[in-house]
Design a protein around this motif. Structure first.
Motif, PDB file in Angstrom:
ATOM      1  N   TYR A  26       0.831  -1.207   0.000  1.00 19.60           N
ATOM      2  CA  TYR A  26       0.000   0.000   0.000  1.00 19.60           C
ATOM      3  C   TYR A  26       0.863   1.254   0.000  1.00 19.60           C
ATOM      4  CZ  TYR A  26      -3.261   3.554   1.640  1.00 19.60           C
ATOM      5  OH  TYR A  26      -4.001   4.695   1.776  1.00 19.60           O
ATOM      6  N   ARG A  27       1.926   1.235   0.794  1.00 14.41           N
ATOM      7  CA  ARG A  27       2.789   2.408   0.845  1.00 14.41           C
ATOM      8  C   ARG A  27       3.615   2.558  -0.420  1.00 14.41           C
ATOM      9  NH1 ARG A  27       0.920   1.047   5.348  1.00 14.41           N
ATOM     10  NH2 ARG A  27       0.888   2.336   7.208  1.00 14.41           N
ATOM     11  N   MET A  28       3.793   1.485  -1.139  1.00 18.53           N
ATOM     12  CA  MET A  28       4.459   1.562  -2.436  1.00 18.53           C
ATOM     13  C   MET A  28       3.531   2.083  -3.516  1.00 18.53           C
ATOM     14  SD  MET A  28       7.681   0.703  -2.640  1.00 18.53           S
ATOM     15  CE  MET A  28       7.805   0.208  -4.375  1.00 18.53           C
ATOM     16  N   LEU A  29       2.264   1.655  -3.494  1.00 18.72           N
ATOM     17  CA  LEU A  29       1.350   1.898  -4.616  1.00 18.72           C
ATOM     18  C   LEU A  29       0.268   2.928  -4.333  1.00 18.72           C
ATOM     19  CD1 LEU A  29       0.948  -1.828  -5.692  1.00 18.72           C
ATOM     20  CD2 LEU A  29       2.481  -0.118  -6.672  1.00 18.72           C
ATOM     21  N   GLY A  30      -0.052   3.157  -3.064  1.00 20.58           N
ATOM     22  CA  GLY A  30      -1.063   4.154  -2.734  1.00 20.58           C
ATOM     23  C   GLY A  30      -2.486   3.726  -3.017  1.00 20.58           C
ATOM     24  N   SER A  31      -2.713   2.436  -3.185  1.00 23.67           N
ATOM     25  CA  SER A  31      -4.054   1.936  -3.486  1.00 23.67           C
ATOM     26  C   SER A  31      -4.286   0.647  -2.711  1.00 23.67           C
ATOM     27  CB  SER A  31      -4.213   1.683  -4.986  1.00 23.67           C
ATOM     28  OG  SER A  31      -5.331   0.853  -5.248  1.00 23.67           O
ATOM     29  N   ALA A  33      -6.685  -1.504  -3.218  1.00 23.23           N
ATOM     30  CA  ALA A  33      -7.038  -2.568  -4.160  1.00 23.23           C
ATOM     31  C   ALA A  33      -5.791  -3.134  -4.823  1.00 23.23           C
ATOM     32  CB  ALA A  33      -8.008  -2.039  -5.208  1.00 23.23           C
ATOM     33  N   ASP A  34      -4.881  -2.255  -5.270  1.00 23.64           N
ATOM     34  CA  ASP A  34      -3.651  -2.727  -5.890  1.00 23.64           C
ATOM     35  C   ASP A  34      -2.785  -3.487  -4.888  1.00 23.64           C
ATOM     36  OD1 ASP A  34      -4.213  -1.746  -8.415  1.00 23.64           O
ATOM     37  OD2 ASP A  34      -3.308   0.205  -8.016  1.00 23.64           O
ATOM     38  N   ALA A  35      -2.785  -3.026  -3.642  1.00 24.81           N
ATOM     39  CA  ALA A  35      -2.012  -3.716  -2.617  1.00 24.81           C
ATOM     40  C   ALA A  35      -2.537  -5.131  -2.400  1.00 24.81           C
ATOM     41  CB  ALA A  35      -2.058  -2.927  -1.305  1.00 24.81           C
ATOM     42  N   GLU A  36      -3.862  -5.290  -2.377  1.00 24.44           N
ATOM     43  CA  GLU A  36      -4.446  -6.626  -2.236  1.00 24.44           C
ATOM     44  C   GLU A  36      -4.041  -7.526  -3.400  1.00 24.44           C
ATOM     45  OE1 GLU A  36      -5.888  -7.991   0.168  1.00 24.44           O
ATOM     46  OE2 GLU A  36      -6.597  -6.375   1.463  1.00 24.44           O
ATOM     47  N   ASP A  37      -4.027  -6.971  -4.609  1.00 26.32           N
ATOM     48  CA  ASP A  37      -3.624  -7.745  -5.785  1.00 26.32           C
ATOM     49  C   ASP A  37      -2.181  -8.221  -5.651  1.00 26.32           C
ATOM     50  OD1 ASP A  37      -6.111  -7.383  -6.872  1.00 26.32           O
ATOM     51  OD2 ASP A  37      -5.497  -5.843  -8.313  1.00 26.32           O
ATOM     52  N   VAL A  38      -1.320  -7.334  -5.174  1.00 29.84           N
ATOM     53  CA  VAL A  38       0.097  -7.681  -5.019  1.00 29.84           C
ATOM     54  C   VAL A  38       0.273  -8.782  -3.980  1.00 29.84           C
ATOM     55  CG1 VAL A  38       2.307  -6.816  -4.156  1.00 29.84           C
ATOM     56  CG2 VAL A  38       1.009  -5.470  -5.812  1.00 29.84           C
ATOM     57  N   VAL A  39      -0.432  -8.677  -2.861  1.00 28.48           N
ATOM     58  CA  VAL A  39      -0.332  -9.692  -1.814  1.00 28.48           C
ATOM     59  C   VAL A  39      -0.848 -11.031  -2.324  1.00 28.48           C
ATOM     60  CG1 VAL A  39      -1.161 -10.381   0.470  1.00 28.48           C
ATOM     61  CG2 VAL A  39      -0.440  -8.021   0.062  1.00 28.48           C
ATOM     62  N   GLN A  40      -1.921 -11.011  -3.099  1.00 24.92           N
ATOM     63  CA  GLN A  40      -2.446 -12.251  -3.667  1.00 24.92           C
ATOM     64  C   GLN A  40      -1.448 -12.881  -4.633  1.00 24.92           C
ATOM     65  OE1 GLN A  40      -4.986 -13.915  -2.755  1.00 24.92           O
ATOM     66  NE2 GLN A  40      -4.901 -15.514  -4.333  1.00 24.92           N
ATOM     67  N   GLU A  41      -0.786 -12.058  -5.419  1.00 27.16           N
ATOM     68  CA  GLU A  41       0.232 -12.565  -6.350  1.00 27.16           C
ATOM     69  C   GLU A  41       1.400 -13.173  -5.572  1.00 27.16           C
ATOM     70  OE1 GLU A  41       2.439 -13.613  -9.649  1.00 27.16           O
ATOM     71  OE2 GLU A  41       0.303 -13.071  -9.499  1.00 27.16           O
ATOM     72  N   ALA A  42       1.765 -12.545  -4.443  1.00 34.68           N
ATOM     73  CA  ALA A  42       2.839 -13.086  -3.616  1.00 34.68           C
ATOM     74  C   ALA A  42       2.455 -14.468  -3.076  1.00 34.68           C
ATOM     75  CB  ALA A  42       3.145 -12.132  -2.465  1.00 34.68           C
ATOM     76  N   SER A  69       5.586  -4.901  -6.550  1.00 30.60           N
ATOM     77  CA  SER A  69       5.177  -3.493  -6.461  1.00 30.60           C
ATOM     78  C   SER A  69       6.037  -2.625  -7.363  1.00 30.60           C
ATOM     79  CB  SER A  69       5.280  -3.001  -5.014  1.00 30.60           C
ATOM     80  OG  SER A  69       4.421  -3.721  -4.157  1.00 30.60           O
ATOM     81  N   LEU A  70       7.327  -2.914  -7.398  1.00 29.62           N
ATOM     82  CA  LEU A  70       8.234  -2.155  -8.258  1.00 29.62           C
ATOM     83  C   LEU A  70       7.855  -2.331  -9.724  1.00 29.62           C
ATOM     84  CD1 LEU A  70      10.799  -0.382  -8.229  1.00 29.62           C
ATOM     85  CD2 LEU A  70      12.126  -2.480  -8.523  1.00 29.62           C
ATOM     86  N   ASP A  71       7.514  -3.560 -10.096  1.00 32.47           N
ATOM     87  CA  ASP A  71       7.081  -3.814 -11.482  1.00 32.47           C
ATOM     88  C   ASP A  71       5.826  -3.016 -11.813  1.00 32.47           C
ATOM     89  OD1 ASP A  71       9.179  -5.550 -11.871  1.00 32.47           O
ATOM     90  OD2 ASP A  71       8.003  -7.366 -11.511  1.00 32.47           O
ATOM     91  N   VAL A  72       4.889  -2.949 -10.863  1.00 36.22           N
ATOM     92  CA  VAL A  72       3.653  -2.199 -11.081  1.00 36.22           C
ATOM     93  C   VAL A  72       3.963  -0.712 -11.265  1.00 36.22           C
ATOM     94  CG1 VAL A  72       1.473  -1.474 -10.042  1.00 36.22           C
ATOM     95  CG2 VAL A  72       2.202  -3.857  -9.853  1.00 36.22           C
ATOM     96  N   LEU A 115       1.994  11.081   3.291  1.00 35.92           N
ATOM     97  CA  LEU A 115       3.316  10.678   2.832  1.00 35.92           C
ATOM     98  C   LEU A 115       3.258  10.136   1.411  1.00 35.92           C
ATOM     99  CD1 LEU A 115       6.317  10.093   3.305  1.00 35.92           C
ATOM    100  CD2 LEU A 115       5.662   7.931   4.343  1.00 35.92           C
ATOM    101  N   LEU A 116       2.213   9.380   1.102  1.00 37.67           N
ATOM    102  CA  LEU A 116       2.095   8.825  -0.241  1.00 37.67           C
ATOM    103  C   LEU A 116       2.065   9.919  -1.299  1.00 37.67           C
ATOM    104  CD1 LEU A 116      -0.509   5.985   0.371  1.00 37.67           C
ATOM    105  CD2 LEU A 116       1.905   5.706  -0.182  1.00 37.67           C
ATOM    106  N   THR A 117       1.450  11.047  -0.958  1.00 35.68           N
ATOM    107  CA  THR A 117       1.404  12.156  -1.900  1.00 35.68           C
ATOM    108  C   THR A 117       2.799  12.625  -2.246  1.00 35.68           C
ATOM    109  OG1 THR A 117      -0.715  12.863  -0.993  1.00 35.68           O
ATOM    110  CG2 THR A 117       0.501  14.486  -2.270  1.00 35.68           C
ATOM    111  N   VAL A 118       3.673  12.704  -1.247  1.00 37.16           N
ATOM    112  CA  VAL A 118       5.044  13.123  -1.487  1.00 37.16           C
ATOM    113  C   VAL A 118       5.831  12.012  -2.176  1.00 37.16           C
ATOM    114  CG1 VAL A 118       7.113  14.081  -0.412  1.00 37.16           C
ATOM    115  CG2 VAL A 118       4.878  14.560   0.576  1.00 37.16           C
TER     116      VAL A 118
END
Length: 291
Positions: A26-31, A33-42, A69-72, A115-118
């Motif tokens: 979440y702190r990498m992507l700011g979303s 939903a996207d964070a859940e997708d990444v965790v599921q892929e892991a 997350s970096l790939d995303v 922080l995510l905004t910055v």
């Protein structure tokens, strides 16, 4: 057949790390939903992995989540099925009763969307190095394996990110000025003072209102000032900090959220206002209780 399946210990171990992995993504992507997708892929990658080859499951999973997350980030995938104007931003809302921690070193796991905004100003490799090291205390050597860099080079990347983060942080005095400008708008809106509204609005201000009937956008100071009475009820609400910006939250008599206003202020003028008056959307937010 009764008994424990062989995969159960791994499933339990993964679940014990899920919250932390979700926080990293979440702190990498700011979303969320996207964070859940990444965790599921892991999880899928773990299910295909010979777990006997993993010495440190937490470290292995953090590395995998960081790499995905970096790939995303590098691919620029941001859920294109949702247009910008239709997408309600994810808000972190706190009541403005006390100053938020200013020191980056004190952020820890409490870091939020301010922080995510910055972080958006950082390159993907800088963002990864900063988030994993400064927020989650991952060693530079492990981060380097994700970035394909040495530990020293990764340390330099994180240092560069840290300098950018500090430079992007606004001083406390600017935060106070922003709140004063927002309050001036609310007072003028409540009292119907058109000229005072025009004084605090940027000529090209954007006013986005999320209602039960859809999202509506008004552009220009004159148009926004004319419609500013939408803020009337919110003007009697409670001051809040929303993603690091000044805002106001108000509640119905039964304690359910009534409205949320968020202001973007630059150089003493309001450049953007977001209003949420859709009960369904407000109900989905993690908003403070009525005071």
């Amino acid at each position: 057949m009764a008994g424990t399946h062989p995969a159960d210990p791994i499933t339990d171990a993964f679940e014990s790390h899920r919250d932390r992995l979700r926080a990293v993504a979440y702190r990498m992507l700011g979303s969320h939903a996207d964070a859940e997708d990444v965790v599921q892929e892991a999880w899928l990658r773990l299910s295909r992995q010979d777990t006997d080859t993993i010495d440190n499951l937490g470290g292995w999973l953090t590395t995998v989540v960081g790499r995905i997350s970096l790939d995303v980030l590098r691919s620029g995938r941001t859920r294109p099925e949702v247009s910008y104007d239709d997408q309600l931003p994810e808000f972190t809302v706190t009541l403005d009763d006390a100053p938020a921690p200013e020191d980056l070193a004190a952020l820890g796991d409490s870091v939020g969307l301010a922080l995510l905004t910055v972080l958006d100003s950082l390159r993907p490799d800088e963002r990864l190095a900063f988030v994993l090291h400064d927020v989650f205390a991952v060693p530079f050597a492990e981060i380097g394996t994700i970035l394909g860099k040495s530990a020293d080079a990764t340390k330099m990347t994180a240092s560069r990110a840290r300098r950018k983060m500090r430079a992007a942080q606004q001083p406390t005095s600017a935060g106070r000025q922003q709140r004063e400008v927002a309050q001036a708008f609310l007072t003028a809106a409540r009292d119907g003072r058109f000229e005072q509204l025009m004084q605090v609005l940027h000529p090209e201000v954007k006013f986005t209102v999320h209602t039960p009937n859809g999202t509506f956008v008004t552009l220009g100071a004159s148009e926004v000032a004319t419609r500013a009475r939408v803020a009337g009820s919110a003007a009697r609400g409670h001051a809040a900090i929303v993603n690091g910006r000044p805002g106001v939250i108000s509640w119905n008599e039964d304690g359910t959220p009534l409205s949320l206003l968020v202001f973007t202020v630059a150089d003493g003028h309001i450049t953007e206002i977001t209003a949420v008056v859709d009960p369904a959307k407000l109900a989905l937010m993690d908003l403070p209780d009525a005071v």
